[in-house]
Scaffold this motif. Structure first.
Motif, short mmCIF file in Angstrom:
data_model
loop_
_atom_site.label_atom_id
_atom_site.label_comp_id
_atom_site.label_asym_id
_atom_site.label_seq_id
_atom_site.Cartn_x
_atom_site.Cartn_y
_atom_site.Cartn_z
N SER A 36 0.83 -1.22 0.00
CA SER A 36 0.00 0.00 0.00
C SER A 36 0.86 1.26 0.00
O SER A 36 0.54 2.23 -0.69
CB SER A 36 -0.92 0.01 1.22
N GLN A 45 -2.91 2.73 -8.86
CA GLN A 45 -4.22 2.49 -8.27
C GLN A 45 -4.77 1.10 -8.61
O GLN A 45 -5.97 0.92 -8.73
CB GLN A 45 -5.20 3.57 -8.72
N GLN A 47 -5.98 -2.42 -7.77
CA GLN A 47 -6.48 -3.09 -6.57
C GLN A 47 -5.94 -4.50 -6.39
O GLN A 47 -5.87 -5.02 -5.29
CB GLN A 47 -8.02 -3.12 -6.60
#
Length: 89
Positions: A36, A45, A47
Motif C-alpha cells: 500500500s 491504483q 487493486q
C-alpha cells in the motif's frame, strides 16, 4: 463434565487459534502495508497488486512455521483425547 471444564477447553481452543493464526495474519498485514505504501508513493491504483505478494508471503510463512502450527494443534487434540475419560463423567 461441568460448565467450567467446557469453558476452560473453549478458552484453550480459542487461544490456540489466535496463537497459530497470528504469525500468518501479521505477515499478511505487513506485506499489505508495504504494498500500500508502494502504491501510494508511485500513484498506482491497481487493486489486485497486493494479491500475489500476500499469497506468496502467506505460503512462505506456512512453509516455515507450518510444522510448529501442526504440532501445537496436534498436542491440543492429543491432550483432549487423553483426558476424554475425565470429560464423560
Amino acid at each position: 463434565m461441568t460448565i467450567d471444564d467446557v469453558t476452560a477447553i473453549t478458552g484453550e481452543a480459542l487461544f490456540l487459534i489466535i496463537k497459530t493464526a497470528a504469525p500468518v495474519l501479521l505477515i499478511s498485514m505487513a506485506v499489505g502495508l508495504i504494498i500500500s505504501i508502494f502504491q501510494t508513493v508511485t500513484s498506482i491504483q491497481e487493486q489486485t497488486l497486493t494479491f500475489v505478494p500476500k499469497v506468496l508471503s502467506i505460503f512462505l510463512t506456512i512453509m516455515i512455521i507450518g510444522h510448529w502450527m501442526a504440532n501445537e494443534m496436534t498436542d491440543f487434540m492429543i491432550r483432549l483425547w487423553t483426558d476424554f475419560s475425565l470429560y464423560i463423567r
